[in-house]
Design an enzyme around this catalytic site. Structure first.
Site, short mmCIF file in Angstrom:
data_model
loop_
_atom_site.label_atom_id
_atom_site.label_comp_id
_atom_site.label_asym_id
_atom_site.label_seq_id
_atom_site.Cartn_x
_atom_site.Cartn_y
_atom_site.Cartn_z
N TYR A 15 -33.10 41.11 90.36
CA TYR A 15 -31.88 40.51 89.79
C TYR A 15 -32.06 39.00 89.76
CZ TYR A 15 -26.80 39.63 89.40
OH TYR A 15 -25.55 39.23 89.00
N TYR A 169 -21.44 49.85 93.54
CA TYR A 169 -22.11 48.89 94.43
C TYR A 169 -21.10 47.94 95.08
CZ TYR A 169 -24.89 44.98 96.05
OH TYR A 169 -25.42 44.00 96.84
N HIS A 170 -20.28 47.30 94.26
CA HIS A 170 -19.37 46.30 94.79
C HIS A 170 -18.22 46.93 95.57
CE1 HIS A 170 -21.43 44.05 91.55
NE2 HIS A 170 -21.36 43.07 92.43
N LYS A 551 -8.72 30.44 96.36
CA LYS A 551 -10.02 30.74 95.77
C LYS A 551 -10.21 29.86 94.53
CE LYS A 551 -12.58 33.73 96.13
NZ LYS A 551 -13.95 33.69 96.73
N ASP A 555 -15.32 32.06 91.29
CA ASP A 555 -15.86 33.02 92.25
C ASP A 555 -14.85 34.14 92.51
OD1 ASP A 555 -17.12 34.32 94.37
OD2 ASP A 555 -16.32 32.90 95.84
N HIS A 557 -15.54 36.92 94.41
CA HIS A 557 -15.78 37.63 95.66
C HIS A 557 -14.65 37.29 96.63
CE1 HIS A 557 -20.06 37.96 94.27
NE2 HIS A 557 -19.87 39.15 94.76
#
Length: 686
Positions: A15, A169-170, A551, A555, A557
């Site tokens: 990646y 995945y996340h 935040k 981003d 996350h």
């Protein structure tokens, strides 16, 4: 060597992408020369969220976590001298997936490629963006339409392309248990397949071709047996759903096809050399079992908890795969777990639990309804909180973090600031200047592409008007998007046109509805912090201490920010958390409007050096310079010292895993800022 023919290895990817299209192209060509067998493109956050590099929200984010691709010129440069007709390219892109696929197709056409031979994947899973990754743009309905149109287009025009990669995945990164990871991914797949079927764009007799192009992208954690059983359960459930719900008779079309990146959440900043063995064990979970083996694997680098890995670090991860595939005898045998009573019992249990949860989601109206109601997000936040609580209590042991912490000096990180790659801050200014030049120089007349008819090759405005017209109707959006790509439209212009028609979406945060994960029993650390919070609020003459969790930037996350917000709430704070994607101006304004006692900023994308000082300056200008600001994220040591010198009260990084302790430190900073005497534990009533 046995008589059985050795299996072909899985696709080996890294990646990668950063700074500029030219720098990323050079990296790709180097990795391919080292034996990498597929490309996996990381795009920067402005590209992922549909903003041009000169947009206010893109500041500090350009080229940080991936490559900026703002128009066809960037896509040409990204794949220069890489024959796309021969390549298998995975693009981690979701909300803007249709746009990036259009740019990729046009770039391939310009190379002379037959687009029907293009192979690769666009991630294109918007549900997990609402739940865990945060790069969503449009509301669920229009987002599902974009995905549906892409699937229909690729089945008819690019038949070897995987138009969606259902991405659990996340979900694991956001705290999902194996049951949640499987159930939420399968519920997403059902929503997508139902939408394609109901759209009528693919004849019923060809629906098996749609099912055959659905792929998955999963996470493999360090719980080796559980992860391997999870993959076997995934395959069984997929086979059952596609056969029973959609009537697919061909077993090849029902095959569960997945790629994997092993767990980045489990990589530690403390003793980062331990990450190598974690990565190896996690890779084995998705390669040892032939009947549930990944079709493609990409591994993180040992130092990703510290920052951006260098080319050498990525090479190390590639070599891990190559040693397993080419030096071991793994690929010489049939499935070595067939007939294991332990494995079968675990898989059967997972299948039963997952089918029950999938049915529960279907009763709510499906995945999209469960997103909009906040059910899925609140369950993930709760699961993540429970996991963090187990780590803090020492129930889940993390070597080097909460046990076996004594260590010899690490030569790999002796100079921590050179143990990772950094993106030159001047890159952003260069990219901003380039897009201004692109807009100024793109040709709007009929001579732009082979002296074609301007109605065949429209101007930028004509292409955007056509896109909005298509979006307001019901036709497939891919053709209008391809026209935009050929006309020289930018990423921000394409997304802005669709924002006008579709609107935008702010996903539920899941914080307010998350249950208590750590009980404040008398004598516990949380009870002590609650007492400090209460005592400090009394001394300040306020009902409750107020904490703003912000935040800034792009981003998405949000896992760390959510866990801080939940634990602060449980410690007695009134928490102001408005979710992701805020400008420094919005954060400073909210801090003043809510009259908070502390501002906490969470940034994992590397944009802290640009955005945090901006927040500080805005607070000072507004007369709130004494308000303590703390920062959390993946922040190199040198940057942390610079932030403190600029006025940040405290910096927390992944090594600071004790959330209750962090909340206690926040109280200490509030007391210090308000000139209250420090509290020691004996002064705090249990």
């Amino acid at each position: 060597m046995t008589e059985r023919q050795k299996d072909r290895p899985w696709l080996m990817r890294t990646y990668a992408g950063h700074s500029t299209a030219e720098a990323s192209n050079e990296l790709y060509r180097r990795n391919l020369a080292k034996g990498q067998t597929g490309l996996s493109v990381a795009f920067d956050l402005p590209t992922q969220t549909g903003y041009d590099p000169d947009h206010i929200l893109a500041r500090g984010e350009v080229g940080r976590v991936g490559v900026p691709v703002s128009h066809l010129g960037d896509m040409r440069r990204l794949f220069q001298d890489i024959p796309l007709e021969q390549m298998n390219t995975s693009m981690t892109i979701n909300a803007t997936a249709m746009w990036l696929l259009a740019l990729y197709q046009v770039a391939a056409e310009e190379q002379g490629a037959d687009i029907s031979k293009l192979q690769g994947t666009t991630q294109n899973d918007i549900v997990k963006e609402y739940l865990s990754r945060g790069t969503h743009v449009f509301p669920p309905g229009p987002s599902l339409r974009l995905t549906t149109d892409m699937i229909a287009y690729t089945v008819n025009n690019i038949p070897k392309w995987n138009p969606i990669n259902i991405c659990s995945y996340h979900l694991q990164e956001a705290g999902a248990t194996p049951v949640q990871e499987i159930s939420y991914a399968m519920s997403t797949a059902i929503a997508v397949l139902d939408s394609v079927r109901d759209s009528g764009q693919v004849p019923e007799e060809r629906f098996g071709e749609v099912v055959a192009r659905i792929s998955f992208f999963v996470n493999a954690g360090v719980r080796f047996i559980e992860e391997m059983c999870k993959m076997r359960a995934f395959g069984r459930i997929w086979d059952r759903i596609t056969h029973e719900r959609y009537g697919i008779e061909d077993p090849k079309q029902r095959r569960f096809r997945y790629g994997v990146q092993v767990n980045s959440l489990g990589l530690t900043e403390a003793q980062p050399e331990n990450n190598v063995q974690r990565i190896v064990l996690e890779m084995l979970a998705v390669t040892l079992s032939k009947d549930a083996r990944a079709r493609a694997v990409q591994l993180p680098a040992w130092n990703e908890a510290l920052g951006l890995p260098r080319p050498w670090d990525q090479q190390w991860s590639l070599r891990i795969q190559q040693v397993l595939a080419h030096e071991s005898d793994l690929l010489e045998y049939d499935d070595i777990f067939t007939g294991s009573h332990v494995i079968e019992a675990k898989v059967d249990a997972l299948v039963a639990e997952c089918l029950a949860e999938i049915e529960r989601i279907q009763e709510m109206g499906g995945a999209m309804a469960a997103v909009e109601s906040g059910y899925l997000k609140s369950r993930l936040v709760a699961s993540h909180a429970e996991r963090r609580a187990r780590i803090e209590a020492g129930e889940d042991k993390i070597v080097g973090v909460n046990c076996f912490q004594q260590t010899e000096p690490n030569p790999l990180t002796a100079d921590l600031d050179t143990a990772i790659m950094t993106v030159d801050g001047a890159v952003e200014a260069t990219i901003v200047e380039r897009i201004a030049r692109w807009r100024a120089e793109r040709q709007e007349s009929s001579d732009r592409q082979g002296e074609g008819d301007p109605f065949v090759f429209p101007t930028v405005q004509q292409a955007l008007d056509r896109l909005k017209e298509a979006a307001a109707g019901t036709e497939n959006l891919m053709e209008a998007t391809l026209e935009c790509a050929r006309a020289g439209v930018t990423t921000g212009e394409w997304a802005s046109a669709l924002r006008e028609v579709f609107g935008e979406f702010r996903a539920p945060t899941g914080v307010s509805s998350a249950p208590v994960a750590v009980a404040a029993e008398p004598g516990t650390p949380l009870a002590e912090v609650r007492a400090k919070v209460t005592r400090t609020a009394q001394e300040l003459g306020t009902g409750r201490l107020r904490l703003l969790v912000g935040k800034p930037g792009l981003d998405g996350h949000s896992n760390g920010a959510e866990q801080i917000a939940v634990r602060a709430r449980d410690a007695g704070f009134e928490v102001v958390y408005q979710g992701i994607r805020l400008t420094p101006e919005q954060i400073a304004s909210a801090a003043l409007a809510e009259d908070v006692h502390c501002v906490g900023l969470s940034i994992l994308s590397g944009s802290h050096s640009a955005l945090v000082p901006d927040v500080l300056e805005r607070l000072r200008t507004a007369g709130a310079g004494d308000l303590p600001v703390i920062v959390g994220g993946i922040i190199p040591n040198a940057d942390a010292e610079e932030l403190k010198a600029a006025g940040v009260a405290a910096v927390f990084t992944p090594k600071d895993f004790g959330i209750t302790e962090i909340i206690g430190r926040i109280v200490d900073e509030i007391r210090k800022a308000n000139k209250l005497s420090p509290l020691i534990s004996t002064e705090v009533p249990a």
